[in-house]
Motif scaffolding. Structure first.
Motif, PDB file in Angstrom:
ATOM      1  N   VAL A  83       0.895  -1.155   0.000  1.00 21.64           N
ATOM      2  CA  VAL A  83       0.000   0.000   0.000  1.00 21.64           C
ATOM      3  C   VAL A  83       0.930   1.200   0.000  1.00 21.64           C
ATOM      4  CG1 VAL A  83      -1.761   1.284   1.243  1.00 21.64           C
ATOM      5  CG2 VAL A  83      -1.799  -1.222   1.259  1.00 21.64           C
ATOM      6  N   LEU A  84       0.885   1.959  -1.069  1.00 22.22           N
ATOM      7  CA  LEU A  84       1.824   3.049  -1.287  1.00 22.22           C
ATOM      8  C   LEU A  84       1.127   4.385  -1.082  1.00 22.22           C
ATOM      9  CD1 LEU A  84       4.693   3.760  -2.337  1.00 22.22           C
ATOM     10  CD2 LEU A  84       3.708   3.741  -4.627  1.00 22.22           C
ATOM     11  N   ILE A  85       1.727   5.234  -0.264  1.00 22.43           N
ATOM     12  CA  ILE A  85       1.219   6.585  -0.060  1.00 22.43           C
ATOM     13  C   ILE A  85       2.259   7.510  -0.658  1.00 22.43           C
ATOM     14  CG2 ILE A  85       0.484   8.304   1.614  1.00 22.43           C
ATOM     15  CD1 ILE A  85      -0.207   5.940   3.464  1.00 22.43           C
ATOM     16  N   TRP A  86       1.853   8.210  -1.706  1.00 15.64           N
ATOM     17  CA  TRP A  86       2.776   8.975  -2.518  1.00 15.64           C
ATOM     18  C   TRP A  86       2.462  10.448  -2.491  1.00 15.64           C
ATOM     19  CZ3 TRP A  86       3.605   6.051  -7.758  1.00 15.64           C
ATOM     20  CH2 TRP A  86       4.951   5.715  -7.881  1.00 15.64           C
ATOM     21  N   ASP A  87       3.504  11.260  -2.674  1.00 15.15           N
ATOM     22  CA  ASP A  87       3.259  12.693  -2.851  1.00 15.15           C
ATOM     23  C   ASP A  87       2.809  12.928  -4.289  1.00 15.15           C
ATOM     24  OD1 ASP A  87       5.598  12.449  -4.324  1.00 15.15           O
ATOM     25  OD2 ASP A  87       6.817  13.597  -2.933  1.00 15.15           O
ATOM     26  N   ASN A  88       2.654  14.166  -4.662  1.00 14.14           N
ATOM     27  CA  ASN A  88       2.067  14.485  -5.964  1.00 14.14           C
ATOM     28  C   ASN A  88       3.100  14.868  -7.016  1.00 14.14           C
ATOM     29  OD1 ASN A  88      -0.936  14.336  -5.672  1.00 14.14           O
ATOM     30  ND2 ASN A  88      -0.370  15.502  -3.855  1.00 14.14           N
ATOM     31  N   LEU A  89       4.246  14.227  -6.974  1.00 10.64           N
ATOM     32  CA  LEU A  89       5.251  14.446  -8.008  1.00 10.64           C
ATOM     33  C   LEU A  89       4.653  14.066  -9.356  1.00 10.64           C
ATOM     34  CD1 LEU A  89       8.263  15.181  -8.437  1.00 10.64           C
ATOM     35  CD2 LEU A  89       8.753  12.740  -8.260  1.00 10.64           C
ATOM     36  N   ASN A  90       4.946  14.843 -10.386  1.00 15.95           N
ATOM     37  CA  ASN A  90       4.310  14.600 -11.673  1.00 15.95           C
ATOM     38  C   ASN A  90       4.590  13.199 -12.221  1.00 15.95           C
ATOM     39  OD1 ASN A  90       6.992  15.062 -12.266  1.00 15.95           O
ATOM     40  ND2 ASN A  90       6.613  16.592 -13.843  1.00 15.95           N
ATOM     41  N   VAL A  91       5.768  12.653 -11.954  1.00 16.43           N
ATOM     42  CA  VAL A  91       6.082  11.303 -12.440  1.00 16.43           C
ATOM     43  C   VAL A  91       5.214  10.261 -11.734  1.00 16.43           C
ATOM     44  CG1 VAL A  91       7.918   9.591 -12.677  1.00 16.43           C
ATOM     45  CG2 VAL A  91       8.430  12.000 -12.989  1.00 16.43           C
ATOM     46  N   HIS A  92       4.866  10.510 -10.483  1.00 16.20           N
ATOM     47  CA  HIS A  92       4.011   9.580  -9.747  1.00 16.20           C
ATOM     48  C   HIS A  92       2.610   9.516 -10.349  1.00 16.20           C
ATOM     49  CE1 HIS A  92       6.560  10.276  -5.855  1.00 16.20           C
ATOM     50  NE2 HIS A  92       7.223   9.633  -6.793  1.00 16.20           N
ATOM     51  N   LYS A  93       2.204  10.574 -11.017  1.00 20.37           N
ATOM     52  CA  LYS A  93       0.857  10.630 -11.599  1.00 20.37           C
ATOM     53  C   LYS A  93       0.855  10.420 -13.113  1.00 20.37           C
ATOM     54  CE  LYS A  93      -1.434  13.248  -8.118  1.00 20.37           C
ATOM     55  NZ  LYS A  93      -2.755  13.742  -8.020  1.00 20.37           N
ATOM     56  N   ASP A  94       1.988  10.042 -13.658  1.00 17.98           N
ATOM     57  CA  ASP A  94       2.121   9.810 -15.100  1.00 17.98           C
ATOM     58  C   ASP A  94       1.133   8.730 -15.545  1.00 17.98           C
ATOM     59  OD1 ASP A  94       3.468   8.237 -17.469  1.00 17.98           O
ATOM     60  OD2 ASP A  94       4.440  10.210 -17.429  1.00 17.98           O
ATOM     61  N   HIS A  95       0.585   8.873 -16.746  1.00 23.75           N
ATOM     62  CA  HIS A  95      -0.419   7.914 -17.223  1.00 23.75           C
ATOM     63  C   HIS A  95       0.179   6.509 -17.394  1.00 23.75           C
ATOM     64  CE1 HIS A  95       1.438   9.124 -21.050  1.00 23.75           C
ATOM     65  NE2 HIS A  95       0.997   7.978 -21.530  1.00 23.75           N
ATOM     66  N   LEU A 107      -0.387  -3.905  -5.665  1.00 24.64           N
ATOM     67  CA  LEU A 107      -0.063  -2.515  -5.381  1.00 24.64           C
ATOM     68  C   LEU A 107      -1.328  -1.662  -5.304  1.00 24.64           C
ATOM     69  CD1 LEU A 107       2.217  -0.414  -5.070  1.00 24.64           C
ATOM     70  CD2 LEU A 107       2.255  -0.227  -7.557  1.00 24.64           C
ATOM     71  N   THR A 108      -1.478  -0.957  -4.180  1.00 23.31           N
ATOM     72  CA  THR A 108      -2.571  -0.002  -3.990  1.00 23.31           C
ATOM     73  C   THR A 108      -1.927   1.347  -3.695  1.00 23.31           C
ATOM     74  OG1 THR A 108      -3.907  -1.746  -3.003  1.00 23.31           O
ATOM     75  CG2 THR A 108      -4.639   0.518  -2.659  1.00 23.31           C
ATOM     76  N   VAL A 109      -2.362   2.393  -4.382  1.00 21.14           N
ATOM     77  CA  VAL A 109      -1.724   3.701  -4.248  1.00 21.14           C
ATOM     78  C   VAL A 109      -2.725   4.748  -3.768  1.00 21.14           C
ATOM     79  CG1 VAL A 109      -0.525   5.544  -5.489  1.00 21.14           C
ATOM     80  CG2 VAL A 109      -0.043   3.165  -6.041  1.00 21.14           C
ATOM     81  N   TYR A 110      -2.275   5.542  -2.801  1.00 26.45           N
ATOM     82  CA  TYR A 110      -3.007   6.720  -2.332  1.00 26.45           C
ATOM     83  C   TYR A 110      -2.065   7.910  -2.469  1.00 26.45           C
ATOM     84  CZ  TYR A 110      -6.124   3.337  -0.173  1.00 26.45           C
ATOM     85  OH  TYR A 110      -6.993   2.296   0.046  1.00 26.45           O
ATOM     86  N   HIS A 111      -2.604   9.063  -2.774  1.00 28.73           N
ATOM     87  CA  HIS A 111      -1.790  10.267  -2.903  1.00 28.73           C
ATOM     88  C   HIS A 111      -2.030  11.188  -1.720  1.00 28.73           C
ATOM     89  CE1 HIS A 111      -0.042   9.701  -6.885  1.00 28.73           C
ATOM     90  NE2 HIS A 111      -1.177   9.097  -7.197  1.00 28.73           N
ATOM     91  N   LEU A 112      -0.942  11.777  -1.233  1.00 28.52           N
ATOM     92  CA  LEU A 112      -1.042  12.788  -0.188  1.00 28.52           C
ATOM     93  C   LEU A 112      -1.699  14.036  -0.769  1.00 28.52           C
ATOM     94  CD1 LEU A 112       2.518  12.467   1.383  1.00 28.52           C
ATOM     95  CD2 LEU A 112       0.367  11.867   2.481  1.00 28.52           C
ATOM     96  N   PRO A 113      -2.242  14.887   0.079  1.00 27.66           N
ATOM     97  CA  PRO A 113      -2.778  16.155  -0.429  1.00 27.66           C
ATOM     98  C   PRO A 113      -1.647  16.983  -1.054  1.00 27.66           C
ATOM     99  CG  PRO A 113      -3.329  15.848   1.886  1.00 27.66           C
ATOM    100  CD  PRO A 113      -2.411  14.744   1.510  1.00 27.66           C
ATOM    101  N   PRO A 114      -1.980  17.865  -1.991  1.00 30.39           N
ATOM    102  CA  PRO A 114      -0.943  18.718  -2.581  1.00 30.39           C
ATOM    103  C   PRO A 114      -0.256  19.581  -1.520  1.00 30.39           C
ATOM    104  CG  PRO A 114      -2.979  18.864  -3.833  1.00 30.39           C
ATOM    105  CD  PRO A 114      -3.287  18.085  -2.592  1.00 30.39           C
ATOM    106  N   ALA A 116       1.973  18.974   0.857  1.00 28.72           N
ATOM    107  CA  ALA A 116       1.948  18.463   2.227  1.00 28.72           C
ATOM    108  C   ALA A 116       3.204  17.647   2.525  1.00 28.72           C
ATOM    109  CB  ALA A 116       0.695  17.613   2.441  1.00 28.72           C
ATOM    110  N   PRO A 117       4.391  18.251   2.381  1.00 26.37           N
ATOM    111  CA  PRO A 117       5.606  17.487   2.665  1.00 26.37           C
ATOM    112  C   PRO A 117       5.713  17.090   4.135  1.00 26.37           C
ATOM    113  CG  PRO A 117       6.132  19.790   2.335  1.00 26.37           C
ATOM    114  CD  PRO A 117       4.680  19.611   1.988  1.00 26.37           C
TER     115      PRO A 117
END
Length: 182
Positions: A83-95, A107-114, A116-117
Motif C-alpha cells: 500500500v503506497l502513499i505517494w506525494d504528488n510528483l508529476n512522475v508519480h501521476k504519469d499515465h 499494489l494499492t496507491v493513495y496520494h497525499l494532499p498537494p 503536504a511534505p
C-alpha cells in the motif's frame, strides 16, 4: 549540492560568511520508500541515481520506469502486497505509471494532499541525511558525494528507530486491522 553549515566561527563583531564554489547542477536523484510490515522492523528501500547526461538535455530526475523498477524490487524484498502513499510528483501521476499500478494486483496507491511534505515520512529521511552526512562537508567531486550519500543511507536503513521517528514526526500512525480468527 550546496552543503549546509551547522557551525561556523568568525572574529567577534564580524558576521561569518561561507563561500561555496559552483552551484547545484542537479546531477543526483534519490528515490526512497519507507516500508512497514506488521511484526517486522521498518525498512528503508532506496535507489540513488547519477544523471550523467543532464547538461545535454537528458533527464534531471527519475523516469517513471525507474520508479516502477523500485516498486517491483520492493515487492520482491517485502514478499507481500504494497500500500503506497505517494506525494504528488508529476512522475508519480504519469499515465504510464497509472497503467502499471492498475495492472498490478499487489499494489494499492493513495496520494497525499498537494503541498503536504510534512505528511511524508521520506522528507524526514532527507532532512536527517542532509543534517548528518552533508553538514560542514565540502565534497571533492561527484563520486565523493554519492559515496557519502550511499554510506549514510545504508546506516539509516539499519536504524529502524530513525526511520520510525520520521513517521512519528508526521503525526501519522501506523494502524493494522486486527485479524479475525478463521
Amino acid at each position: 549540492m550546496t552543503p549546509p553549515a551547522s557551525r561556523t566561527w568568525s572574529r567577534r563583531g564580524t558576521t561569518p560568511v561561507i563561500r561555496v564554489r559552483g552551484r547545484s547542477q542537479r546531477r543526483f536523484s534519490i528515490a526512497a520508500l519507507y516500508c512497514y510490515k506488521p511484526g517486522e522492523r521498518s525498512r528503508l528501500i532506496y535507489r540513488p541515481r547519477r544523471h550523467t547526461d543532464h547538461k545535454s538535455g537528458g533527464r534531471k530526475s527519475f523516469a517513471w520506469t525507474e520508479y516502477r523498477d523500485l516498486l517491483i524490487a520492493a515487492h520482491q524484498q517485502l514478499d507481500g502486497p504494497i500500500v503506497l502513499i505517494w506525494d504528488n510528483l508529476n512522475v508519480h501521476k504519469d499515465h504510464r505509471m497509472r497503467a502499471f499500478i492498475d495492472a498490478t494486483d499487489w499494489l494499492t496507491v493513495y496520494h497525499l494532499p498537494p503541498y503536504a511534505p510534512d505528511l511524508n515520512p521520506v522528507e524526514g529521511i532527507w532532512s536527517v541525511l542532509r543534517r548528518t552526512s552533508q553538514t560542514n562537508t565540502a565534497f571533492t567531486d561527484p563520486d565523493h558525494l554519492i559515496r557519502q550519500l550511499r554510506h549514510r543511507l545504508r546506516q539509516i536503513q539499519y536504524r529502524s528507530d530513525v526511520v520510525d521517528g520520521c513517521l512519528t514526526a508526521t503525526g501519522l500512525t501506523l494502524t493494522t486491522p486486527h485479524l479475525q480468527p478463521q
